[in-house]
Design an enzyme around this catalytic site. Structure first.
Site, PDB file in Angstrom:
ATOM      1  N   HIS A 186       0.850  -1.213   0.229  1.00 50.71           N
ATOM      2  CA  HIS A 186      -0.144   0.011  -0.033  1.00 50.71           C
ATOM      3  C   HIS A 186       0.828   1.243   0.125  1.00 50.71           C
ATOM      4  O   HIS A 186       1.913   1.470   0.635  1.00 50.71           O
ATOM      5  CB  HIS A 186      -0.879   0.160   1.161  1.00 50.71           C
TER       6      HIS A 186
ATOM      7  N   GLU B 178      -1.735  -0.128   8.504  1.00 49.71           N
ATOM      8  CA  GLU B 178      -2.868  -1.032   8.966  1.00 49.71           C
ATOM      9  C   GLU B 178      -2.091  -2.040  10.203  1.00 49.71           C
ATOM     10  O   GLU B 178      -0.957  -1.970  10.270  1.00 49.71           O
ATOM     11  CB  GLU B 178      -3.561  -1.897   7.864  1.00 49.71           C
TER      12      GLU B 178
ATOM     13  N   HIS C 158       3.537  -7.500   1.868  1.00 48.94           N
ATOM     14  CA  HIS C 158       2.841  -8.322   2.745  1.00 48.94           C
ATOM     15  C   HIS C 158       1.594  -9.363   2.011  1.00 48.94           C
ATOM     16  O   HIS C 158       1.327  -8.963   0.927  1.00 48.94           O
ATOM     17  CB  HIS C 158       2.054  -7.411   4.130  1.00 48.94           C
TER      18      HIS C 158
ATOM     19  N   ARG D  42      -1.372  -4.874  -6.171  1.00 42.13           N
ATOM     20  CA  ARG D  42      -0.968  -6.542  -6.228  1.00 42.13           C
ATOM     21  C   ARG D  42       0.158  -6.445  -6.988  1.00 42.13           C
ATOM     22  O   ARG D  42       0.479  -6.152  -8.284  1.00 42.13           O
ATOM     23  CB  ARG D  42      -2.196  -7.116  -6.659  1.00 42.13           C
TER      24      ARG D  42
END
Length: 343
Positions: free
Chosen positions: A116, A134, A192, A212
């Site tokens: 991200h 996150e 991740h 992605r």
């Protein structure tokens, strides 16, 4: 007295019903890697197969939570907060909508290897969006469940681009075993992936930006390969080696009927775990609602009841509760574990 399940138009809501907690109804997502546990374990009752994610507390346009109880029942949380921005508190990052988004994630299969962007990149290249840092709290995990967390060794764009084209990138990716109760902080830029067999509660910035890098050559329900964003991913990814994430020392602070454990504090959110057991306590536990921030409670185990003024709000495993900043005084009773999130 108006029941907590009644619905009133904005102009008819009496002042005494403001600043009260209310349950949220989530939005479901049917990504191909999902399973059935969000319905089976948390009784979500969402008719999606598979059910990969539920966006429990969200004002993001890609999935708006809805008030399920109280005076605002049936209205989106975004609508409520636009009408009552004071519910966000005085936090300096408070603006339109929530700065965070909370999810439950059921990974029956591996998620894609992804990354991200941070706030600066997203603001510049993604129409002013927030980036995405996150936190994962592992609710359950099979014996062999793992996650991907960065790279074993320092690498570079050319090496990763070539390995993605050849389908050999997995040999560079660091795989970490996980178990129930683990906590993982995933900053923007960290490559991740959640592995198969993990049941996760995720707290993140209010963003839906995912680049992605690799998706195991899978196809969607229409037989087409899922889109990759390799160039953007390589622009934002940290390609240095990542130390294997270690579980931090965590301290429980006890008071009659409850214990609180701080899981994470960063510039975007603060997350604690509340262990509630008032079965043998004569006094119910008081929740300390602050003026500086709203609070969100996500019940991960057990059940209980919130009491406020002359009303009450029962909650069960999987329920998500929004508590406005400067809420009315709240007492809590039951035997449950909850995640407490604020900003």
């Amino acid at each position: 007295m108006t029941s907590k399940n009644s619905t009133l138009s904005p102009e008819r809501i009496p002042a005494q019903f403001h600043s009260r907690p209310f349950l949220l109804s989530p939005v479901g997502k049917d990504f191909l890697w999902g399973g059935t546990r969000l319905n089976d374990d948390f009784a979500k009752g969402i008719d999606l197969h598979p059910l990969a994610e539920t966006w429990e507390c969200s004002t993001h346009p890609d999935g708006l939570s809805v008030a399920a109880t109280g005076a605002f029942k049936g209205r989106t949380l975004l609508d409520v907060l636009e009408e009552h921005p004071e519910y966000l508190g005085t936090h300096p990052r408070a603006g339109k909508g929530l700065p965070i988004l909370m999810k439950l994630i059921d990974a029956k299969k591996d998620l894609s290897v992804q990354v991200h962007p941070d706030d600066d990149y997203a603001k510049k290249y993604e129409n002013g969006s927030l980036g995405k840092t996150e936190l994962w709290y592992v609710l359950d995990a099979t014996k062999d469940a793992k996650l991907i967390y960065g790279f074993y060794n320092d690498t570079d764009e050319e090496t990763i681009r070539r390995s993605l084209a050849e389908g050999t990138v997995e040999k560079y990716l660091q795989k970490v075993p996980i178990r129930k109760g683990d906590v993982f902080f995933i900053p923007a830029g960290q490559v991740h992936a959640i592995g198969a067999g993990a049941l996760i509660a995720e707290i993140q910035e209010s963003s839906n930006l995912t680049y992605r890098m690799y998706d195991y050559d899978r196809v969607d329900k229409n037989g087409k390969p899922r889109a990759l964003q390799i160039e953007k991913a390589l622009q934002v990814a940290n390609l240095k080696s990542s130390a294997e994430p270690r579980q931090p020392m965590r301290t429980l602070k006890f008071r009659p009927g409850a214990a609180v454990e701080l899981l994470c504090r960063c510039k975007y959110f603060e997350v604690s775990r509340l262990l509630l057991n008032t079965e043998r306590v004569r006094e119910m536990v008081m929740l300390q609602a602050g003026r500086n921030s709203f609070e969100v409670l996500l019940c991960t185990e057990g059940c209980g009841i919130l009491f406020f003024e002359e009303d009450s709000l029962p909650f069960y495993k999987g329920d998500c509760i929004f508590i406005p900043a400067a809420s009315v005084p709240i007492r809590i009773h039951g035997k449950a574990q909850l995640l407490e999130v604020s900003c």
